[in-house]
Scaffold this motif. Sequence first.
Motif, PDB file in Angstrom:
ATOM      1  N   SER A  17       0.837  -1.192   0.000  1.00  0.00           N
ATOM      2  CA  SER A  17       0.000   0.000   0.000  1.00  0.00           C
ATOM      3  C   SER A  17       0.874   1.245   0.000  1.00  0.00           C
ATOM      4  CB  SER A  17      -0.885  -0.002   1.251  1.00  0.00           C
ATOM      5  OG  SER A  17      -1.561   1.220   1.368  1.00  0.00           O
ATOM      6  N   THR A  18       0.333   2.325  -0.490  1.00  0.00           N
ATOM      7  CA  THR A  18       1.023   3.619  -0.406  1.00  0.00           C
ATOM      8  C   THR A  18       1.003   4.139   1.027  1.00  0.00           C
ATOM      9  OG1 THR A  18      -1.023   4.787  -0.930  1.00  0.00           O
ATOM     10  CG2 THR A  18       0.442   4.250  -2.774  1.00  0.00           C
ATOM     11  N   ARG A  19       0.204   3.506   1.875  1.00  0.00           N
ATOM     12  CA  ARG A  19       0.043   3.924   3.263  1.00  0.00           C
ATOM     13  C   ARG A  19       0.667   2.900   4.196  1.00  0.00           C
ATOM     14  NH1 ARG A  19      -2.843   8.734   4.188  1.00  0.00           N
ATOM     15  NH2 ARG A  19      -3.871   9.296   2.259  1.00  0.00           N
ATOM     16  N   HIS A  47     -12.591  -2.370  -5.200  1.00  0.00           N
ATOM     17  CA  HIS A  47     -12.649  -1.064  -4.535  1.00  0.00           C
ATOM     18  C   HIS A  47     -14.107  -0.721  -4.201  1.00  0.00           C
ATOM     19  CE1 HIS A  47      -8.675  -0.237  -6.596  1.00  0.00           C
ATOM     20  NE2 HIS A  47      -8.423   0.227  -5.373  1.00  0.00           N
ATOM     21  N   GLY A  79      -5.675   1.486   0.836  1.00  0.00           N
ATOM     22  CA  GLY A  79      -4.740   2.604   0.644  1.00  0.00           C
ATOM     23  C   GLY A  79      -5.121   3.452  -0.559  1.00  0.00           C
ATOM     24  N   ASP A  80      -5.526   2.796  -1.655  1.00  0.00           N
ATOM     25  CA  ASP A  80      -5.993   3.518  -2.842  1.00  0.00           C
ATOM     26  C   ASP A  80      -7.189   4.398  -2.499  1.00  0.00           C
ATOM     27  OD1 ASP A  80      -4.100   2.112  -4.339  1.00  0.00           O
ATOM     28  OD2 ASP A  80      -5.584   0.711  -5.183  1.00  0.00           O
ATOM     29  N   TRP A  82      -8.159   5.486   0.381  1.00  0.00           N
ATOM     30  CA  TRP A  82      -7.751   6.541   1.313  1.00  0.00           C
ATOM     31  C   TRP A  82      -7.089   7.680   0.544  1.00  0.00           C
ATOM     32  CZ3 TRP A  82      -4.139   5.394   6.090  1.00  0.00           C
ATOM     33  CH2 TRP A  82      -4.272   6.434   7.021  1.00  0.00           C
ATOM     34  N   ASP A  83      -6.209   7.336  -0.399  1.00  0.00           N
ATOM     35  CA  ASP A  83      -5.550   8.354  -1.223  1.00  0.00           C
ATOM     36  C   ASP A  83      -6.560   9.165  -2.031  1.00  0.00           C
ATOM     37  OD1 ASP A  83      -3.054   7.521  -0.314  1.00  0.00           O
ATOM     38  OD2 ASP A  83      -2.609   6.327  -2.102  1.00  0.00           O
ATOM     39  N   LEU A  84      -7.650   8.518  -2.455  1.00  0.00           N
ATOM     40  CA  LEU A  84      -8.685   9.196  -3.244  1.00  0.00           C
ATOM     41  C   LEU A  84      -9.665   9.990  -2.382  1.00  0.00           C
ATOM     42  CD1 LEU A  84      -9.486   6.375  -5.808  1.00  0.00           C
ATOM     43  CD2 LEU A  84      -8.368   8.567  -6.286  1.00  0.00           C
ATOM     44  N   GLY A  85      -9.568   9.840  -1.062  1.00  0.00           N
ATOM     45  CA  GLY A  85     -10.463  10.576  -0.166  1.00  0.00           C
ATOM     46  C   GLY A  85     -11.856   9.988  -0.063  1.00  0.00           C
TER      47      GLY A  85
END
Length: 115
Positions: A17-19, A47, A79-80, A82-85
């Motif tokens: 994840s990016t997070r 998703h 994580g995706d 979350w990154d997209l809000g």
Amino acid sequence: MSGPVRPYVITGGRSRSTRAELALESLVSALPDPPDLPEHPLLNREHRRILDLCHSLLSIAEVAAHLGLPLGVVKVLVGDLWDLGTVQVLPPVPQAERLPATLLEEVLVGLRQLR
């Protein structure tokens, strides 16, 4: 011939994840008014399933169990989002802030004695 979707296809080949702060106990909740992402190229079926599941708080582990996906895959997907809000993620309570199990057991014994 159609077979099961492979995890590396679901995550676009990513294994992390990016997070980095996402833990198995992290709680995920879909935001009530997420940005409009109907045709976002990053969002796939999984998703959207996560967004449908997370109308109440669920841990990463619970989401993985509901979807039947590996934990690492779910961490990448959350994580995706979350990154997209589109989701809110609450970190797990640090070990130092958790109540000792012995105290909880004593409270349980006391409650049982009240019956």
